[in-house]
Design an enzyme around this catalytic site. Sequence first.
Site, PDB file in Angstrom:
ATOM      1  N   GLY A  39       0.795  -1.223   0.000  1.00 31.68           N
ATOM      2  CA  GLY A  39       0.000   0.000   0.000  1.00 31.68           C
ATOM      3  C   GLY A  39       0.822   1.265   0.000  1.00 31.68           C
ATOM      4  O   GLY A  39       0.295   2.367   0.169  1.00 31.68           O
ATOM      5  N   THR A  40       2.113   1.143  -0.208  1.00 31.68           N
ATOM      6  CA  THR A  40       3.001   2.302  -0.149  1.00 31.68           C
ATOM      7  C   THR A  40       3.152   3.024  -1.488  1.00 31.68           C
ATOM      8  O   THR A  40       3.804   4.063  -1.554  1.00 31.68           O
ATOM      9  CB  THR A  40       4.399   1.871   0.327  1.00 31.68           C
ATOM     10  OG1 THR A  40       4.878   0.831  -0.548  1.00 31.68           O
ATOM     11  CG2 THR A  40       4.338   1.309   1.738  1.00 31.68           C
ATOM     12  N   ALA A  83      13.149   5.835  -1.747  1.00 32.06           N
ATOM     13  CA  ALA A  83      14.560   6.207  -1.847  1.00 32.06           C
ATOM     14  C   ALA A  83      15.422   5.013  -2.237  1.00 32.06           C
ATOM     15  O   ALA A  83      16.355   5.150  -3.037  1.00 32.06           O
ATOM     16  CB  ALA A  83      15.041   6.799  -0.524  1.00 32.06           C
ATOM     17  N   ILE A 194       8.953  15.143  -4.003  1.00 34.52           N
ATOM     18  CA  ILE A 194       7.739  14.334  -3.946  1.00 34.52           C
ATOM     19  C   ILE A 194       7.539  13.702  -5.321  1.00 34.52           C
ATOM     20  O   ILE A 194       7.275  14.389  -6.307  1.00 34.52           O
ATOM     21  CB  ILE A 194       6.526  15.189  -3.551  1.00 34.52           C
ATOM     22  CG1 ILE A 194       6.770  15.860  -2.195  1.00 34.52           C
ATOM     23  CG2 ILE A 194       5.271  14.343  -3.509  1.00 34.52           C
ATOM     24  CD1 ILE A 194       7.040  14.896  -1.058  1.00 34.52           C
ATOM     25  N   PRO A 197       2.721  13.306  -6.210  1.00 31.19           N
ATOM     26  CA  PRO A 197       2.036  14.241  -5.301  1.00 31.19           C
ATOM     27  C   PRO A 197       0.663  13.774  -4.839  1.00 31.19           C
ATOM     28  O   PRO A 197       0.310  13.948  -3.670  1.00 31.19           O
ATOM     29  CB  PRO A 197       1.941  15.527  -6.137  1.00 31.19           C
ATOM     30  CG  PRO A 197       3.074  15.434  -7.102  1.00 31.19           C
ATOM     31  CD  PRO A 197       3.185  13.977  -7.445  1.00 31.19           C
ATOM     32  N   GLY A 266      11.479   9.737   2.855  1.00 31.58           N
ATOM     33  CA  GLY A 266      10.277   8.963   3.132  1.00 31.58           C
ATOM     34  C   GLY A 266       9.116   9.782   3.663  1.00 31.58           C
ATOM     35  O   GLY A 266       9.309  10.801   4.347  1.00 31.58           O
ATOM     36  N   GLY A 268       6.144   7.730   4.708  1.00 31.10           N
ATOM     37  CA  GLY A 268       5.240   6.718   5.239  1.00 31.10           C
ATOM     38  C   GLY A 268       4.815   6.942   6.681  1.00 31.10           C
ATOM     39  O   GLY A 268       3.684   6.654   7.050  1.00 31.10           O
ATOM     40  N   GLU A 269       5.706   7.442   7.523  1.00 33.96           N
ATOM     41  CA  GLU A 269       5.395   7.615   8.943  1.00 33.96           C
ATOM     42  C   GLU A 269       5.275   9.066   9.389  1.00 33.96           C
ATOM     43  O   GLU A 269       4.617   9.359  10.394  1.00 33.96           O
ATOM     44  CB  GLU A 269       6.472   6.938   9.810  1.00 33.96           C
ATOM     45  CG  GLU A 269       6.259   5.453  10.011  1.00 33.96           C
ATOM     46  CD  GLU A 269       6.918   4.591   8.952  1.00 33.96           C
ATOM     47  OE1 GLU A 269       6.903   3.361   9.107  1.00 33.96           O
ATOM     48  OE2 GLU A 269       7.448   5.134   7.962  1.00 33.96           O
TER      49      GLU A 269
END
Length: 303
Positions: A39-40, A83, A194, A197, A266, A268-269
């Site tokens: 899902g990333t 990355a 990014i 986007p 990143g 994600g978090e």
Amino acid sequence: MGLGTATAVFPASRFPATIEITLRADETAVVSTSGADPGTGLLTVLSLVGGESLGIPPDRIVPRLGDSTFPVGGLSGGSTATASAGTAIVAAAGRVIDDLLVAATADGAPFTGLNAAYADGRVAADGRSMSFGELLRELGRDSITATGSSAPGEELSKHSFSSFGAQFCEVRVHRLTREIRVSRMLGVFDAGRIINPQAARSQLMGGMIWGMSAALHEGLTIEGNGRFANADLAGYLVPVNADTPEVDVYFVEYPDTLHNAIGARGIGEIGTVGMAAAVANAVHNATGIRVRHIPIVIEDLLD
């Protein structure tokens, strides 16, 4: 009503990754690695960065993941996938282009003895230009393949890399019942370049909603025997649409090419990191009560 803000920092790392790129005679390119996409958005990253590196539209890229016969991919976790894989794509693209030019200028090839160059999916020299598909068909080949690898280097021993954010929220606390509602959230993030986007905005919005959920809803209750007392969605609260406020996201786009070749860090978090603190600060601003644990519940605000 109260307003709150908090900062957010999450380490920017990358892991060793290898990408295989195959240029095919039908004018498409296959970009493969054995990594995963939980899902990333990694499949889209393969298409976007692959297309950019080869100078062709992303819809001519065939992204492939999740097969152990593909080269070893980077970890899909820790906000590292883009990355790690993206940098390896750049390396693989350079190698497959070099191999294509060697084939194009070999004896008996269309560009024999010429100083051929590659740009935008085409090989050209002395006024003649051929797409890589045309060239492969002329050479009687179905495809040409190369791999490229990337891994953290000495830059990590000299520098510290992170993604950064500033997060803001508005809360409304009922004067009588002390019910807390978040009415607005805003996040501004510096995560380098990014790549996608639309997906990045959605991912960060989701992270902010998750952070709000941590602040006001989610909380495990563990019994004395180690059993989770609230092990289902009747007892473990998560936000629904009615709990989710207006959310907005902005980017400070400054490619971090010292960290990696594509300049992306990143995301994600980072969207989750500061949100609970911003909510707690907004509750304090509204009520004067400082709560230093989560989730913040009605009992915490009763006189």
